[in-house]
Enzyme design. Structure first.
Site, PDB file in Angstrom:
ATOM      1  N   GLU A 136       0.793  -1.227   0.000  1.00 33.12           N
ATOM      2  CA  GLU A 136       0.000   0.000   0.000  1.00 33.12           C
ATOM      3  C   GLU A 136       0.830   1.285   0.000  1.00 33.12           C
ATOM      4  O   GLU A 136       0.516   2.237  -0.715  1.00 33.12           O
ATOM      5  CB  GLU A 136      -0.963   0.012   1.203  1.00 33.12           C
ATOM      6  CG  GLU A 136      -2.152  -0.928   1.057  1.00 33.12           C
ATOM      7  CD  GLU A 136      -1.886  -2.363   1.506  1.00 33.12           C
ATOM      8  OE1 GLU A 136      -0.709  -2.747   1.653  1.00 33.12           O
ATOM      9  OE2 GLU A 136      -2.866  -3.096   1.712  1.00 33.12           O
TER      10      GLU A 136
HETATM   11  N1  COA Z   1      -6.917  -2.540  -8.956  1.00 33.89           N
HETATM   12  C1  COA Z   1      -7.435  -2.339 -10.181  1.00 33.89           C
HETATM   13  N2  COA Z   1      -6.950  -2.914 -11.291  1.00 33.89           N
HETATM   14  C2  COA Z   1      -5.901  -3.731 -11.134  1.00 33.89           C
HETATM   15  C3  COA Z   1      -5.313  -3.996  -9.886  1.00 33.89           C
HETATM   16  C4  COA Z   1      -5.870  -3.344  -8.752  1.00 33.89           C
HETATM   17  N3  COA Z   1      -5.401  -3.540  -7.507  1.00 33.89           N
HETATM   18  N4  COA Z   1      -4.274  -4.845 -10.058  1.00 33.89           N
HETATM   19  C5  COA Z   1      -4.240  -5.117 -11.377  1.00 33.89           C
HETATM   20  N5  COA Z   1      -5.206  -4.439 -12.018  1.00 33.89           N
HETATM   21  C6  COA Z   1      -5.507  -4.432 -13.449  1.00 33.89           C
HETATM   22  C7  COA Z   1      -4.408  -3.758 -14.247  1.00 33.89           C
HETATM   23  O1  COA Z   1      -4.586  -2.347 -14.251  1.00 33.89           O
HETATM   24  C8  COA Z   1      -4.606  -4.392 -15.608  1.00 33.89           C
HETATM   25  O2  COA Z   1      -5.662  -3.747 -16.266  1.00 33.89           O
HETATM   26  P1  COA Z   1      -5.592  -3.502 -17.871  1.00 33.89           P
HETATM   27  O3  COA Z   1      -5.663  -4.895 -18.450  1.00 33.89           O
HETATM   28  O4  COA Z   1      -6.809  -2.688 -18.140  1.00 33.89           O
HETATM   29  O5  COA Z   1      -4.300  -2.820 -18.140  1.00 33.89           O
HETATM   30  C9  COA Z   1      -5.062  -5.805 -15.267  1.00 33.89           C
HETATM   31  O6  COA Z   1      -5.510  -5.768 -13.922  1.00 33.89           O
HETATM   32  C10 COA Z   1      -3.936  -6.813 -15.324  1.00 33.89           C
HETATM   33  O7  COA Z   1      -2.869  -6.306 -14.567  1.00 33.89           O
HETATM   34  P2  COA Z   1      -1.334  -6.486 -15.025  1.00 33.89           P
HETATM   35  O8  COA Z   1      -0.484  -5.666 -14.130  1.00 33.89           O
HETATM   36  O9  COA Z   1      -1.226  -6.252 -16.500  1.00 33.89           O
HETATM   37  O10 COA Z   1      -1.203  -8.065 -14.754  1.00 33.89           O
HETATM   38  P3  COA Z   1       0.026  -8.918 -14.230  1.00 33.89           P
HETATM   39  O11 COA Z   1      -0.491 -10.322 -14.170  1.00 33.89           O
HETATM   40  O12 COA Z   1       1.256  -8.616 -15.007  1.00 33.89           O
HETATM   41  O13 COA Z   1       0.314  -8.391 -12.727  1.00 33.89           O
HETATM   42  C11 COA Z   1      -0.254  -7.808 -10.449  1.00 33.89           C
HETATM   43  C12 COA Z   1      -0.632  -8.595 -11.715  1.00 33.89           C
HETATM   44  C13 COA Z   1      -1.359  -8.045  -9.430  1.00 33.89           C
HETATM   45  C14 COA Z   1       1.097  -8.315  -9.901  1.00 33.89           C
HETATM   46  C15 COA Z   1      -0.114  -6.292 -10.797  1.00 33.89           C
HETATM   47  O14 COA Z   1      -1.258  -5.901 -11.537  1.00 33.89           O
HETATM   48  C16 COA Z   1      -0.023  -5.419  -9.586  1.00 33.89           C
HETATM   49  O15 COA Z   1       1.059  -5.257  -9.032  1.00 33.89           O
HETATM   50  N6  COA Z   1      -1.140  -4.785  -9.143  1.00 33.89           N
HETATM   51  C17 COA Z   1      -1.167  -3.891  -8.028  1.00 33.89           C
HETATM   52  C18 COA Z   1      -1.328  -4.702  -6.762  1.00 33.89           C
HETATM   53  C19 COA Z   1      -1.258  -3.854  -5.497  1.00 33.89           C
HETATM   54  O16 COA Z   1      -0.270  -3.218  -5.196  1.00 33.89           O
HETATM   55  N7  COA Z   1      -2.371  -3.854  -4.741  1.00 33.89           N
HETATM   56  C20 COA Z   1      -2.502  -3.111  -3.532  1.00 33.89           C
HETATM   57  C21 COA Z   1      -3.754  -2.302  -3.645  1.00 33.89           C
HETATM   58  S1  COA Z   1      -3.985  -1.300  -2.211  1.00 33.89           S
END
Ligand code: COA
Length: 258
Positions: A136
């Site tokens: 976060e």
């Molecule tokens: N909220 C909203 N959308 C999210 C999300 C979240 N927490 N995490 C991922 N997504 C969305 C991405 O924006 C992407 O959308 P798009 O296809 O429209 O571009 C889609 O999900 C796929 O994400 P992507 O990063 O391309 O997939 P990945 O498999 O390579 O990686 C994660 C997945 C989860 C490792 C990476 O998305 C990530 O680090 N997300 C943030 C997680 C985080 O820090 N959460 C804490 C929230 S407080």
């Protein structure tokens, strides 16, 4: 209730709850929170459920809070944000207090609230490639409503490290922290989960519920304060139909009826 974001199925006494927004890596928004809370309330009231398996569809378990939703919420009033955050807190509380064991099944990412969801599980099995983290602060946020559950699992020292760095860590580290109990290759996840479920079905349903309840109660008290409660708990159990059946079955060298 019809579910838009969840996949829910029951097999025998086992309830399978799968977060089903793989296109956003099962991030949770207000709709997901409403559905999970409703589901958890109904499972808590259902005497036929003996165990829950919590999983995520697609490449990741759960990417935590939906950041699009968080961005929208920034434009709302403080009171609306507070109401919204309170709904999320209630979801975690309701999940944490489920009276039956919850087994988490983790592949890919379990970040932010995704790690928070693991903290309310009783048992977690993770793929050896899983990535966890309290990320976060990297987003300018804080692990807030999940904090009590995560701290209860990993303790103050690890919380101070991981909440403050926001660093991601792997399944083996998560196991040393007590967040994860089994680490297996991803292809073996279902088999490992099934093993835990079989163990949970081998125990007496009422005894397992009572044991889970007792853990929560003991954690609120010193050993001295818990002594009476624990004595009462075992006194009830010995005399219960399940306790009597379990003891009789052992002495008669047969399987118990549950
Ligand atoms: N909220 C909203 N959308 C999210 C999300 C979240 N927490 N995490 C991922 N997504 C969305 C991405 O924006 C992407 O959308 P798009 O296809 O429209 O571009 C889609 O999900 C796929 O994400 P992507 O990063 O391309 O997939 P990945 O498999 O390579 O990686 C994660 C997945 C989860 C490792 C990476 O998305 C990530 O680090 N997300 C943030 C997680 C985080 O820090 N959460 C804490 C929230 S407080």
């Amino acid at each position: 209730m019809g579910f838009r974001y969840l996949d829910v199925r029951r097999e025998g006494g086992v309830e399978y709850l799968t977060l089903n927004r793989p296109e956003v890596r099962n991030a949770f928004n207000d709709g997901v929170i409403t559905e999970i809370t409703w589901w958890a309330d109904s499972v808590a009231a259902d005497a036929n459920v003996r165990a829950v398996v919590l999983a995520g569809a697609g490449p990741a378990f759960c990417a935590g809070a939906d950041l699009e939703w968080m961005r929208r919420m920034a434009g709302y009033s403080h009171q609306q944000n507070l109401d919204d955050a309170s709904d999320m807190a209630r979801m975690f509380l309701t999940l944490d207090r489920l009276p039956v064991p919850v087994v988490g099944r983790v592949q890919g990412a379990a970040l932010g609230g995704g790690t928070g969801l693991l903290a309310i599980c009783d048992i977690v099995v993770a793929a050896d490639t899983a990535v966890l983290g309290l990320t976060e602060v990297r987003l300018g946020l804080i692990p807030a409503v999940i904090a009590p559950f995560v701290i209860a699992k990993i303790g103050r020292s690890a919380a101070r490290e991981l909440f403050l760095t926001g660093a991601r860590f792997g399944a083996e580290r998560a196991k040393t922290l007590g967040l994860v109990h089994g680490v297996v290759p991803e292809a073996e996840l279902d088999q490992a989960v099934a093993g835990y479920v079989a163990d949970l079905l081998a125990g007496a349903p009422g005894a397992i519920r009572a044991a889970k309840h007792l853990i929560a109660e003991c954690c609120k008290r010193s050993a001295t304060e818990a002594a009476t409660l624990c004595a009462e708990a075992i006194a009830d159990r010995r005399a219960s139909a399940e306790g009597q059946e379990g003891i009789r079955a052992f002495l008669e060298k047969r399987s118990p009826t549950w």
